[in-house]
Enzyme design. Structure first.
Site, mmCIF file in Angstrom:
data_model
loop_
_atom_site.group_PDB
_atom_site.id
_atom_site.type_symbol
_atom_site.label_atom_id
_atom_site.label_comp_id
_atom_site.label_asym_id
_atom_site.label_seq_id
_atom_site.Cartn_x
_atom_site.Cartn_y
_atom_site.Cartn_z
ATOM 1 N N ARG A 37 0.808 -1.216 0.000
ATOM 2 C CA ARG A 37 0.000 0.000 0.000
ATOM 3 C C ARG A 37 0.840 1.264 0.000
ATOM 4 O O ARG A 37 0.484 2.263 -0.635
ATOM 5 C CB ARG A 37 -0.921 -0.018 1.239
ATOM 6 C CG ARG A 37 -1.630 1.284 1.562
ATOM 7 C CD ARG A 37 -2.361 1.173 2.894
ATOM 8 N NE ARG A 37 -1.481 0.851 3.997
ATOM 9 C CZ ARG A 37 -0.737 1.741 4.664
ATOM 10 N NH1 ARG A 37 -0.772 3.016 4.314
ATOM 11 N NH2 ARG A 37 0.035 1.368 5.667
ATOM 12 N N GLU A 75 0.285 4.389 25.182
ATOM 13 C CA GLU A 75 -0.628 4.140 24.070
ATOM 14 C C GLU A 75 -1.731 3.163 24.482
ATOM 15 O O GLU A 75 -2.910 3.377 24.183
ATOM 16 C CB GLU A 75 0.131 3.589 22.863
ATOM 17 C CG GLU A 75 -0.771 3.317 21.661
ATOM 18 C CD GLU A 75 -0.087 2.492 20.604
ATOM 19 O OE1 GLU A 75 -0.259 2.799 19.404
ATOM 20 O OE2 GLU A 75 0.611 1.508 20.958
ATOM 21 N N TRP A 97 1.512 8.438 16.727
ATOM 22 C CA TRP A 97 0.340 8.463 15.867
ATOM 23 C C TRP A 97 0.259 9.737 15.035
ATOM 24 O O TRP A 97 -0.745 9.991 14.355
ATOM 25 C CB TRP A 97 -0.940 8.317 16.710
ATOM 26 C CG TRP A 97 -1.287 6.904 17.010
ATOM 27 C CD1 TRP A 97 -0.975 6.191 18.128
ATOM 28 C CD2 TRP A 97 -2.025 6.001 16.165
ATOM 29 N NE1 TRP A 97 -1.468 4.903 18.041
ATOM 30 C CE2 TRP A 97 -2.120 4.769 16.846
ATOM 31 C CE3 TRP A 97 -2.616 6.125 14.907
ATOM 32 C CZ2 TRP A 97 -2.779 3.665 16.310
ATOM 33 C CZ3 TRP A 97 -3.274 5.030 14.378
ATOM 34 C CH2 TRP A 97 -3.344 3.817 15.063
ATOM 35 N N TYR A 139 -8.739 1.777 17.246
ATOM 36 C CA TYR A 139 -8.723 0.761 18.293
ATOM 37 C C TYR A 139 -9.608 1.009 19.508
ATOM 38 O O TYR A 139 -10.557 0.254 19.770
ATOM 39 C CB TYR A 139 -7.280 0.574 18.779
ATOM 40 C CG TYR A 139 -6.341 0.066 17.735
ATOM 41 C CD1 TYR A 139 -6.230 -1.292 17.452
ATOM 42 C CD2 TYR A 139 -5.533 0.954 17.018
ATOM 43 C CE1 TYR A 139 -5.352 -1.757 16.480
ATOM 44 C CE2 TYR A 139 -4.654 0.492 16.039
ATOM 45 C CZ TYR A 139 -4.574 -0.864 15.775
ATOM 46 O OH TYR A 139 -3.719 -1.319 14.813
ATOM 47 N N CYS A 200 -4.239 -3.175 12.903
ATOM 48 C CA CYS A 200 -3.265 -4.229 12.587
ATOM 49 C C CYS A 200 -3.360 -5.335 13.635
ATOM 50 O O CYS A 200 -3.525 -6.501 13.304
ATOM 51 C CB CYS A 200 -1.862 -3.643 12.524
ATOM 52 S SG CYS A 200 -1.629 -2.443 11.205
ATOM 53 N N ARG A 220 -3.097 -8.905 11.753
ATOM 54 C CA ARG A 220 -3.241 -9.143 10.313
ATOM 55 C C ARG A 220 -2.060 -8.618 9.512
ATOM 56 O O ARG A 220 -1.663 -9.204 8.512
ATOM 57 C CB ARG A 220 -4.517 -8.473 9.802
ATOM 58 C CG ARG A 220 -4.478 -6.951 9.910
ATOM 59 C CD ARG A 220 -5.469 -6.222 9.058
ATOM 60 N NE ARG A 220 -5.269 -4.781 9.200
ATOM 61 C CZ ARG A 220 -4.544 -4.038 8.353
ATOM 62 N NH1 ARG A 220 -3.982 -4.593 7.298
ATOM 63 N NH2 ARG A 220 -4.395 -2.753 8.552
ATOM 64 N N ASP A 223 4.438 -5.196 10.803
ATOM 65 C CA ASP A 223 5.688 -4.504 10.498
ATOM 66 C C ASP A 223 6.708 -5.007 11.510
ATOM 67 O O ASP A 223 6.804 -4.508 12.631
ATOM 68 C CB ASP A 223 5.460 -2.988 10.614
ATOM 69 C CG ASP A 223 6.732 -2.181 10.375
ATOM 70 O OD1 ASP A 223 7.817 -2.780 10.263
ATOM 71 O OD2 ASP A 223 6.631 -0.945 10.334
ATOM 72 N N LEU A 262 8.897 -7.134 6.292
ATOM 73 C CA LEU A 262 9.942 -6.147 6.525
ATOM 74 C C LEU A 262 9.984 -5.227 5.315
ATOM 75 O O LEU A 262 9.957 -5.687 4.168
ATOM 76 C CB LEU A 262 11.305 -6.828 6.710
ATOM 77 C CG LEU A 262 11.482 -7.629 7.999
ATOM 78 C CD1 LEU A 262 12.671 -8.565 7.896
ATOM 79 C CD2 LEU A 262 11.659 -6.682 9.193
#
Length: 318
Positions: A37, A75, A97, A139, A200, A220, A223, A262
């Site tokens: 993406r 967070e 963020w 979230y 994620c 899902r 990183d 990665l």
């Protein structure tokens, strides 16, 4: 076929972090190169599992580079408030963020504002923060205020009372520990397009056996270099808080990754980290048990025996 990276080798204990480093090496050497993406490109494997023992205060805190565990903890506490604006994070010095609302501001206004100036304006100007600091229903909104709708007559619906999934899980762990429905879900299909970034770390499930709370996170999009070290800490932290609130001992934490990748522009980070060896045995003490899971403070968490190697920086893909 999913790949499982275990904390043991031929029956002999290994440092828990070798699972992470083995997975990083596997992705970097054998992953398929794909356009993603962001346009940067990744090396990616599909399906991986790691398992960590959380007993006696153990945590999956990466030691081959510094992980800012207080930032990750702030967070997580922010998630539990249901807040979706970055202003409370920036007021604590947490900037992780900022990239997404900053990119939107630059795109929609054409102003090439510096990140520091953008963050300063978010903190100092409530109106500016309301307009540009919100991330959409990410979230925390889904965790503690999942939207519901009720009939309003003639085919119309109005928003009903939101569902606090976290509170429900705490209650079910206390009253029905054998349930297979101890789940916190972030993937609200109807609201994905309104989120700055779809979740994620999307699905958490918990399991009680012999007075111990086990946890599983399905992530899902993973990183591996930048995000996953934070995600490991945060998910284990949530499990520890839930265990304390339910009167259980922490058990095993299972991490499951879907697209594990990665970024191609993280080569220096990957090679440097793979040249290092993990060491130490970090432990987390929760020094206060508040009346509810929504009342923890950053001062309630104390980490000992964490002596990480130096930080390794790399650009985040937005």
């Amino acid at each position: 076929m999913a790949t499982t990276f275990r904390p043991t080798d031929s029956g002999n204990p290994r440092h828990y972090e070798w699972q992470y480093l083995d997975l990083m090496r596997e992705v970097w050497r054998r992953g398929s190169e794909r356009i993603d993406r962001t346009g940067i490109g990744t090396r990616s494997l599909f399906g991986a599992t790691m398992r960590f023992d959380l007993s006696e205060g153990r945590m999956p805190l990466i030691t081959t580079k510094r992980v800012w565990w207080k930032t990750a903890t702030r967070e997580m506490l922010w998630f539990l408030t249901g807040e979706t604006n970055i202003r409370p994070l920036l007021e604590q010095g947490v900037t992780i963020w900022s990239d997404w609302p900053l990119a939107r501001y630059r795109r929609e206004t054409g102003e090439d504002i510096a990140q520091g100036e953008f963050e300063r304006r978010i903190v100092e100007d409530a109106g500016f923060a309301a307009r540009w600091g919100d991330l959409g229903p990410v979230y925390g909104k889904q965790w503690v205020d999942w939207p519901t709708y009720e009939p309003a007559g003639e085919g119309l619906y109005r928003e009903g009372q939101g569902i606090n999934q976290v509170a429900q899980v705490v209650e079910s762990l206390r009253t029905n520990p054998g349930s297979r429905r101890h789940i916190i879900e972030g993937w609200n299909v109807a609201e994905l397009d309104r989120m700055a970034l779809p979740p994620c770390h999307k699905t958490y499930q918990f399991h009680v056996a012999e007075g111990r709370l086990n946890g599983l996170l399905f992530q899902r999009s993973c990183d591996l270099a930048l995000g996953v070290p934070f995600n490991l800490w945060s998910a284990a932290l949530l499990q520890r808080m839930l265990a304390e609130q339910a009167g259980l001992e922490p058990g095993e934490f299972v991490w499951m990754g879907g697209d594990v990748h990665l970024y191609l522009n993280h080569a220096e980070l990957v090679e440097e980290q793979l040249s290092r060896e993990p060491a130490g045995d970090p432990r987390l003490a929760i020094t206060r048990c508040p009346p509810s899971i929504f009342e923890y403070r950053i001062s309630d968490f104390e980490v000992t025996d964490y002596h990480p190697q130096g930080a390794i920086s790399a650009p985040i893909a937005v």
